[in-house]
Design a protein around this motif. Structure first.
Motif, PDB file in Angstrom:
ATOM      1  N   UNK A   1       0.960  -1.052   0.028  1.00  0.00           N
ATOM      2  CA  UNK A   1       0.209   0.064   0.045  1.00  0.00           C
ATOM      3  C   UNK A   1       0.716   1.313   0.086  1.00  0.00           C
ATOM      4  N   UNK A   2       0.387   2.442  -0.666  1.00  0.00           N
ATOM      5  CA  UNK A   2       0.971   3.415  -0.643  1.00  0.00           C
ATOM      6  C   UNK A   2       1.123   4.338   0.621  1.00  0.00           C
ATOM      7  N   UNK A   3       0.012   4.401   1.431  1.00  0.00           N
ATOM      8  CA  UNK A   3      -0.077   5.243   2.565  1.00  0.00           C
ATOM      9  C   UNK A   3       0.567   4.647   3.953  1.00  0.00           C
ATOM     10  N   UNK A   4       0.636   5.284   4.856  1.00  0.00           N
ATOM     11  CA  UNK A   4       0.758   4.817   6.254  1.00  0.00           C
ATOM     12  C   UNK A   4      -0.043   4.133   6.844  1.00  0.00           C
ATOM     13  N   UNK A   5      -1.465   4.788   6.544  1.00  0.00           N
ATOM     14  CA  UNK A   5      -2.659   3.972   6.847  1.00  0.00           C
ATOM     15  C   UNK A   5      -2.996   2.823   6.395  1.00  0.00           C
ATOM     16  N   UNK A   6      -2.461   2.700   5.070  1.00  0.00           N
ATOM     17  CA  UNK A   6      -2.836   1.430   4.300  1.00  0.00           C
ATOM     18  C   UNK A   6      -1.588   0.624   4.676  1.00  0.00           C
ATOM     19  N   UNK A   7      -0.460   0.876   4.992  1.00  0.00           N
ATOM     20  CA  UNK A   7       0.858   0.096   5.389  1.00  0.00           C
ATOM     21  C   UNK A   7       0.498  -0.647   6.662  1.00  0.00           C
ATOM     22  N   UNK A   8       0.111  -0.073   7.609  1.00  0.00           N
ATOM     23  CA  UNK A   8       0.009  -0.473   8.952  1.00  0.00           C
ATOM     24  C   UNK A   8      -0.865  -1.649   9.110  1.00  0.00           C
ATOM     25  N   UNK A   9      -1.911  -2.014   8.398  1.00  0.00           N
ATOM     26  CA  UNK A   9      -2.490  -3.233   8.460  1.00  0.00           C
ATOM     27  C   UNK A   9      -2.382  -4.238   7.671  1.00  0.00           C
ATOM     28  N   UNK A  10      -1.391  -3.975   6.443  1.00  0.00           N
ATOM     29  CA  UNK A  10      -1.004  -4.971   5.596  1.00  0.00           C
ATOM     30  C   UNK A  10       0.034  -5.781   5.774  1.00  0.00           C
TER      31      UNK A  10
ATOM     32  N   UNK B   1      -2.490  14.425  16.435  1.00  0.00           N
ATOM     33  CA  UNK B   1      -3.755  14.630  16.339  1.00  0.00           C
ATOM     34  C   UNK B   1      -4.343  13.540  15.144  1.00  0.00           C
ATOM     35  N   UNK B   2      -5.116  13.018  15.349  1.00  0.00           N
ATOM     36  CA  UNK B   2      -5.793  12.185  14.047  1.00  0.00           C
ATOM     37  C   UNK B   2      -5.142  11.016  13.985  1.00  0.00           C
TER      38      UNK B   2
ATOM     39  N   UNK C   1      -4.548   2.403  16.380  1.00  0.00           N
ATOM     40  CA  UNK C   1      -5.061   1.879  15.230  1.00  0.00           C
ATOM     41  C   UNK C   1      -5.096   2.631  14.170  1.00  0.00           C
ATOM     42  N   UNK C   2      -4.253   3.545  14.146  1.00  0.00           N
ATOM     43  CA  UNK C   2      -4.188   4.539  12.988  1.00  0.00           C
ATOM     44  C   UNK C   2      -2.897   5.386  13.051  1.00  0.00           C
ATOM     45  N   UNK C   3      -1.608   4.531  13.017  1.00  0.00           N
ATOM     46  CA  UNK C   3      -0.430   5.518  13.279  1.00  0.00           C
ATOM     47  C   UNK C   3      -0.141   6.366  11.897  1.00  0.00           C
TER      48      UNK C   3
END
Length: 364
Positions: A271-280, A301-302, A306-308
């Motif tokens: 995955x391209x983004x951090x949010x996608x790479x974390x659960x991958x 913030x944000x 569960x959402x590094x």
């Protein structure tokens, strides 16, 4: 006549003997009279430890800096990866290494709201002078002596916090910029750098040599597979380039962009983004991470467990390559074990999709 012949013969023999002695001694004199060439493991090799330091302090540093403070400047400078003598320059300029009797050094704040031996604004420290660690506060509050508290008046805590602040804003490479963020005045930067130079043994404030290409070889050789070595080689080659939000090179990268492209360089798609790479990736317990794995952080913030919001790539035990932020200096190798906000580690190479891609690549 015979006496003259005998004399000439004695002189000839003496000269010959002297020449013979010279021929014998010359190689020995050459060996002892000239410096030997360094070997592969000799002193000429770069110190690849981030913030690595030899015996590089001047007599001024030894005589002017209290022993406790000198130890802390060197220890935390090495741990975080900034120049110890710059840290010491800040400590000298701010409070004369904690010896100042002005308000705010040992209690309370000064007229500007700064406190402690490194003169942090309480808001920059974390909102309170003394904070329990781990903390929900954002800031540079740090526990430098392991007592569980971040106390702005404690030299160990304050010096570690200052080191992190300098690192966050560009040190060691862009140390002048990091000092300007610390106190927004160029005259202040000049004064700290002048002090730092007096504390350096040769009078010159240098940067750690971990960006030397020869320091990469041990990391690449230690990679668990040739695929990981190739991924690392791509990522390390991007050092010195700027952080660009949304960037995937070649001019610059953001934190997930450099990782995405490093994997792509060997034909693997994550995955391209951090949010996608974390659960991958497959989660890896702390302490079992290895080169090529990813380390994720809560970045404010944000973001959260569960959402590094930030990611780096492990290149060797305790070290990662990262594109941190626009104001954090260029892409570089940094330490992560002392960083706060670590969410966890993952191994993208163990994801079923990546295993299938590797298998397909092996089959041609």
């Amino acid at each position: 006549m015979r006496d003259n012949k005998n004399l000439r013969l004695a002189l000839i023999l003496g000269v010959a003997a002297l020449c013979l002695i010279t021929l014998i001694m010359a190689p020995m004199m050459m060996i002892s009279g000239f410096p030997s060439f360094p070997t592969v493991t000799g002193e000429a090799q770069p110190d690849c430890e981030e913030g690595g330091q030899a015996d590089d302090q001047s007599e001024t540093a030894t005589s002017d800096i209290p022993e406790e403070y000198l130890k802390l400047y060197r220890e935390h400078g090495r741990k975080v990866g900034v120049q110890w003598n710059v840290l010491a320059g800040v400590g000298k300029r701010e409070t004369n290494h904690g010896r100042s009797t002005l308000p705010g050094v040992r209690s309370g704040t000064n007229y500007a709201g700064a406190a402690g031996p490194m003169q942090f604004l309480i808001s920059t420290w974390g909102g309170k002078a003394k904070i329990k660690i781990p903390s929900r506060f954002n800031g540079y509050a740090s526990d430098g002596d392991g007592d569980g508290w971040a106390d702005v008046y404690n030299p160990a805590d304050a010096i570690l916090g200052a080191a992190k602040m300098l690192k966050r804003n560009g040190a060691p490479e862009e140390v002048r910029r990091s000092l300007f963020v610390y106190n927004r005045a160029w005259w202040y930067v000049d004064q700290v750098m002048e002090i730092a130079g007096k504390y350096a043994k040769d009078g010159e404030v240098t940067t750690p040599p971990e960006a030397d290409e020869s320091c990469d070889e041990p990391m690449l050789e230690a990679a668990p597979t040739s695929t990981v070595a190739a991924i690392l080689q791509y990522a390390l080659a991007q050092r010195g380039k700027p952080y660009i939000w949304g960037g995937t090179g070649p001019a610059g990268y953001d934190c997930s962009g450099i990782i995405y492209m490093a994997y792509r360089s060997v034909g693997l798609t994550i995955p391209r983004t951090t949010f996608g790479q974390w659960p991958f990736g497959i989660e890896v317990p702390e302490g079992e991470e290895r080169a090529g794995d990813l380390v994720f952080f809560n970045s404010g913030p944000g973001t959260g467990p569960d959402r590094p919001g930030h990611v780096g790539m492990v290149v060797s035990p305790g070290k990662m390559v990262e594109a941190r932020c626009r104001l954090c200096g260029p892409i570089k190798v940094t330490t992560y074990r002392e960083r706060t906000g670590i969410v966890g580690f993952t191994r993208p190479l163990q994801h079923p999709q990546i295993l299938a891609q590797l298998k397909a690549r092996e089959q041609g």
